[in-house]
Design a protein around this motif. Sequence first.
Motif, short mmCIF file in Angstrom:
data_model
loop_
_atom_site.label_atom_id
_atom_site.label_comp_id
_atom_site.label_asym_id
_atom_site.label_seq_id
_atom_site.Cartn_x
_atom_site.Cartn_y
_atom_site.Cartn_z
N GLY A 185 0.82 -1.20 0.00
CA GLY A 185 0.00 0.00 0.00
C GLY A 185 0.85 1.26 0.00
N ILE A 186 1.94 1.23 0.77
CA ILE A 186 2.85 2.38 0.80
C ILE A 186 3.51 2.56 -0.56
CG2 ILE A 186 4.95 3.31 1.86
CD1 ILE A 186 2.40 3.24 3.62
N GLU A 187 3.82 1.45 -1.23
CA GLU A 187 4.43 1.57 -2.56
C GLU A 187 3.49 2.30 -3.52
OE1 GLU A 187 6.91 -1.07 -5.75
OE2 GLU A 187 5.20 -2.06 -4.79
N VAL A 211 11.94 -7.99 8.71
CA VAL A 211 12.69 -6.90 8.07
C VAL A 211 12.62 -7.05 6.55
CG1 VAL A 211 14.97 -5.84 7.81
CG2 VAL A 211 14.22 -6.68 10.06
N LYS A 212 12.71 -8.28 6.09
CA LYS A 212 12.78 -8.53 4.65
C LYS A 212 11.52 -8.08 3.92
CE LYS A 212 10.93 -13.26 4.48
NZ LYS A 212 11.16 -14.63 4.03
N GLY A 213 10.39 -8.01 4.63
CA GLY A 213 9.14 -7.61 4.01
C GLY A 213 9.09 -6.15 3.60
N TRP A 214 9.99 -5.34 4.17
CA TRP A 214 10.03 -3.91 3.86
C TRP A 214 11.17 -3.55 2.91
CZ3 TRP A 214 6.08 -1.06 5.74
CH2 TRP A 214 5.42 -1.52 6.89
N PHE A 216 12.16 -4.05 -0.09
CA PHE A 216 11.98 -3.66 -1.49
C PHE A 216 11.69 -2.16 -1.63
CE2 PHE A 216 7.61 -4.35 -0.23
CZ PHE A 216 6.85 -3.49 -1.02
N LEU A 217 11.08 -1.55 -0.60
CA LEU A 217 10.80 -0.12 -0.68
C LEU A 217 12.08 0.71 -0.68
CD1 LEU A 217 7.74 0.18 1.76
CD2 LEU A 217 7.70 0.24 -0.74
N SER A 218 13.04 0.30 0.14
CA SER A 218 14.33 1.00 0.16
C SER A 218 15.11 0.74 -1.12
CB SER A 218 15.15 0.55 1.37
OG SER A 218 14.55 0.99 2.58
N GLU A 219 15.06 -0.50 -1.59
CA GLU A 219 15.83 -0.86 -2.78
C GLU A 219 15.30 -0.16 -4.04
OE1 GLU A 219 15.39 -5.06 -2.72
OE2 GLU A 219 16.80 -5.36 -1.06
#
Length: 374
Positions: A185-187, A211-214, A216-219
């Motif tokens: 949703g944030i994406e 941690v891994k679930g988030w 992709f947003l940083s990447e």
Amino acid sequence: MTIEEVVQPYRDRRIAQKLVEKIKEEAKTLDGEIRIMHVCGTHEDTITRSGIRSLLPENVKVVSGPGCPVCITPVEDIVAMQLIVKKAREEGEEIILTTFGDMYKIPTPMGSFADLKSEGFDVRIVYSIFDTYRIAKENPDKTVVHFSPGFETTTAPTAGMINAVVNEGLENFKIYSVHRLTPQGIEVLIKQKSRIDALIDAGHVSTIIGVKGWEFLSERYGIPQVIAGFEPNDVLMAILLLIRMYKEGDARVVNEYKRAVRYEGNVVAQRLIDKYFEVVDAKWRALGVFPGTGLELRDEWKELDIKNIYKVEVPKNLPDLEKGCLCGAVLRGLAMPTDCPHFGKTCTPRHPIGPCMVSYEGTCNIFYKYGVLF
């Protein structure tokens, strides 16, 4: 000051003062303003109750995003569930409808579940989906439906209960899924050009997705993130870390909430969610349709979905909000509750106009509760 130094005690005033001083020191060398979004009603409660915004320098803004799952539950689904209950009665069957307390009074143009209860239908507030399971066991001659909202934190026990129901062959237990995926949703907000310089990630969601679930947003978008606990010093530490990361161009996920969150998350819960649910496009109330952010039961479990048993026609073009309500802007982090002309006047928890005032996780409800009226 390290993360470990603020783990205990969580509310130590001296540590909080040191964190605030360091935040102000770091903010002096910011190039302009940093806009930090959180996506959790419990974080908003901590921030507002503790007066954290009043302690921050002018160029550090903390805004609330769509972190209230009840607030973003579509009008159409609430109305559809009411129509299903009524249609069942017309066909000679009585449905017992269960849902959470803050969903009970969410307003729609066709009334709330509380209104449905007042019309003589069996609507019950439960504290968890386990209560629905118990009610189904106690009433084998009735269909018991859980109207099931929530992000990953709530989806996990829903999947676990469905697993138990399938294993037992409990045929009168059904759900109406309005579950949503938080990072996805944030994406969508990011793709819609919402300004998000940094993220405070929801601690309880993170216990499930890890941690891994988030990451992709940083990447993908170069956004620094901190998974934070729910005490004042957790949030202050998260803000400090995010300012530092933002200044350094350090786009990654830092786990401040190490006492509860693992990198991989809850793998058992993830497997159960994946077993029973599939990802679909889904509407978020007052925000629009967000691709790939909803969860519906997979085809092999469709008999557990009440929507597949009773087909109803929901009126088209139902308005999400009453005229003038700024709940949508609040959910996008574009407005504060105090910007809304209804807030604290025509819209209160006793007589709510918008969903953000009804839910305990709604920013308007939280502002009102702690007396932030101007």
